[in-house]
Design an enzyme around this catalytic site. Structure first.
Site, PDB file in Angstrom:
ATOM      1  N   HIS A  59       0.834  -1.209   0.000  1.00 11.04           N
ATOM      2  CA  HIS A  59       0.000   0.000   0.000  1.00 11.04           C
ATOM      3  C   HIS A  59       0.863   1.251   0.000  1.00 11.04           C
ATOM      4  CE1 HIS A  59      -3.920   1.898   1.729  1.00 11.04           C
ATOM      5  NE2 HIS A  59      -3.213   2.804   1.083  1.00 11.04           N
ATOM      6  N   ASN A  93      -5.566   6.203  -6.682  1.00 14.48           N
ATOM      7  CA  ASN A  93      -6.086   7.579  -6.609  1.00 14.48           C
ATOM      8  C   ASN A  93      -5.094   8.616  -7.134  1.00 14.48           C
ATOM      9  OD1 ASN A  93      -4.366   7.271  -4.433  1.00 14.48           O
ATOM     10  ND2 ASN A  93      -5.643   8.423  -2.995  1.00 14.48           N
ATOM     11  N   HIS A 211      -5.276  -0.869   5.987  1.00 12.97           N
ATOM     12  CA  HIS A 211      -4.953  -0.013   7.152  1.00 12.97           C
ATOM     13  C   HIS A 211      -5.992  -0.068   8.277  1.00 12.97           C
ATOM     14  CE1 HIS A 211      -7.656   2.755   5.137  1.00 12.97           C
ATOM     15  NE2 HIS A 211      -6.783   3.071   4.214  1.00 12.97           N
ATOM     16  N   ASP A 281       1.205   2.582   3.689  1.00 13.13           N
ATOM     17  CA  ASP A 281       0.308   3.683   3.303  1.00 13.13           C
ATOM     18  C   ASP A 281       1.111   4.975   3.115  1.00 13.13           C
ATOM     19  OD1 ASP A 281      -1.903   5.108   2.545  1.00 13.13           O
ATOM     20  OD2 ASP A 281      -2.945   4.954   4.470  1.00 13.13           O
ATOM     21  N   PRO A 295      -4.418  14.570   4.815  1.00  6.54           N
ATOM     22  CA  PRO A 295      -4.045  13.478   5.710  1.00  6.54           C
ATOM     23  C   PRO A 295      -2.968  12.585   5.095  1.00  6.54           C
ATOM     24  CG  PRO A 295      -6.105  12.940   4.616  1.00  6.54           C
ATOM     25  CD  PRO A 295      -5.680  14.294   4.091  1.00  6.54           C
TER      26      PRO A 295
HETATM   27 ZN   LIG Z   1      -6.889   4.196   2.499  1.00  5.54          ZN
END
Ligand SMILES: [Zn+2]
Length: 414
Positions: A59, A93, A211, A281, A295
């Site tokens: 990720h 994204n 996550h 992440d 974030p």
């Molecule tokens: Zn996410």
């Protein structure tokens, strides 16, 4: 035939540890043992440093295409190599998002030309990540290993159910960012976790939960798994290692555990086997975007030292266990032959200086972004070198393609 001989290393993988020499031939681990001399081999003297299987990140966000001021495929790959990662799965994204074969092909071709670490793109679940209409999962299938709308949850149950059915037919997992907005964070996460677990049982599709940050989610996951659901999950280094109680309300989604107690429950869930993988992440942002409340944490370069310092040095996890969460576990989910130092496995390795303490400073990052609450922290377990399929891609602050072209320029012959 190209051979890299790693001489005198302390090998640690999920199966145990031993000290000796490791040969990587044509990209795969080959001979393991002691006192080798292989004519014609390139030799890297390990001098007793610790060798782990190269890390695999399920990720990350490299922001390419679309946000080159935050990161791109080159700087993201540099950061990955610096962090000991040899394979990275990228979320969809971007801008445009990865909802068409054109975008995924761009990413794969650019990553291939960089030839630094392996990049595995994820396709979008829905067109434009809008959560309404499914993307063309079949057209994306040859280029992606999984589908995710990461960044937000797929709110509509009918859309998620159909995505799981079609992904199952394609033999690929759906990765779920579990978040229903507007009901408070742990409830919003647990509601979607419960829904997606139930849908996975109903459809027989492979589901991977991203996550997880609430201990309640981990309990739901364990229940579904004991009922036979084909589900896996990941947890991030920052949710395991940092709490709001000690690090303040650093903006990240999902939020850091509110207290040390909640953080302890997540760690207990990890130790109980809830999570197959720790995933970074990695979410780079410019200082301006971060100041506006974006974030995320730029975390791929500090993931291992943070986990090593917080858990291994404190005796909460063994190094073989940490190695499993950072390499073998995620590699299995991705379907890669990585994560063990055994003949036939990909010759991906990271050499670590366990006792090398250092202070995380802004100047040490290869990522374009330095948005992380660990700046200024003293960590141990510095990455000394990263090897991808028998080629050194990072060593002592230098990167292949940036500072050297071929590791014959940086190691000796033996
Ligand atoms: Zn996410």
């Amino acid at each position: 035939m190209s051979v890299l001989l790693l001489r005198d290393v302390r090998v640690v993988d999920p199966l145990g540890e031993w000290r000796g020499d490791v040969a990587i031939e044509d990209g795969a681990f080959a001979a393991l043992g002691q006192g080798f001399s292989l004519p014609g081999a390139q030799v890297l003297e390990g001098e007793g440093r610790t060798l782990l299987p190269g890390f695999v990140d399920l990720h990350a966000h490299f922001r390419d295409p679309g946000f080159p001021e935050k990161e791109d495929l080159q700087t993201g790959s540099w950061a990955a190599a610096h962090g000991g990662f040899t394979a990275v799965s990228l979320m969809a994204n971007t801008d445009p998002p990865c909802d068409s074969p054109e975008v995924v092909r761009y990413i794969r071709e650019k990553a291939q030309a960089l030839n630094l670490v392996e990049i595995y793109p994820v396709g979008a679940v829905t067109k434009g990540l809008r959560g309404e209409e499914l993307a063309d999962l079949e057209a994306l299938a040859p280029y992606v290993w999984a589908y995710s709308d990461d960044g937000k949850g797929v709110a509509r149950a009918d859309v998620m159910a159909e995505a799981l059915r079609r992904a199952r037919a394609l033999g690929k997992p759906i990765l779920s960012h579990p978040e229903f907005p507007g009901v408070g964070h742990p409830l919003g996460e647990e509601l979607m976790v419960a829904r997606d677990l139930r849908l996975a049982q109903e459809t027989g599709a492979r589901l991977h939960l991203q996550h997880l940050s609430s201990p309640g989610s981990a309990r739901l996951l364990q229940e579904a798994r004991s009922a036979g659901a084909p589900v896996t999950a990941e947890v991030t280094p920052h949710h395991l290692g940092l709490s709001q109680e000690r690090f303040g309300d650093y903006r990240v989604n999902p939020p850091l555990p509110p207290t040390e107690g909640v953080r302890g429950e997540l760690v207990a869930a990890l130790r109980a086997g809830a999570f197959a993988a720790v995933a970074t992440d990695h979410a780079p942002h410019t200082p301006e975007d971060k100041a506006r409340g974006a974030p995320g944490i730029s975390g791929i370069e500090t993931a291992f030292p943070l986990l090593y310092t917080t858990f291994v040095r404190e005796g909460l996890l063994s190094l073989p266990e940490l190695s499993r969460y950072l390499a073998f576990g995620p590699a299995r989910i991705l379907g890669l032959r990585k994560g063990l130092v055994r003949p036939g496995y990909d010759g991906d390795a990271v050499l670590v200086e366990e006792d090398e303490g250092f202070v995380v400073d802004e100047g040490s990052f290869f990522s374009k972004s330095r948005n992380t609450p660990v700046l200024g922290m003293r960590l141990w377990g510095k990455i000394w070198a990263t090897i991808h399929r028998g080629e050194i891609v990072y060593i002592k602050g230098r990167l292949r393609g940036r500072d050297f072209d071929d590791h014959r320029q940086v190691v000796g012959a033996g």
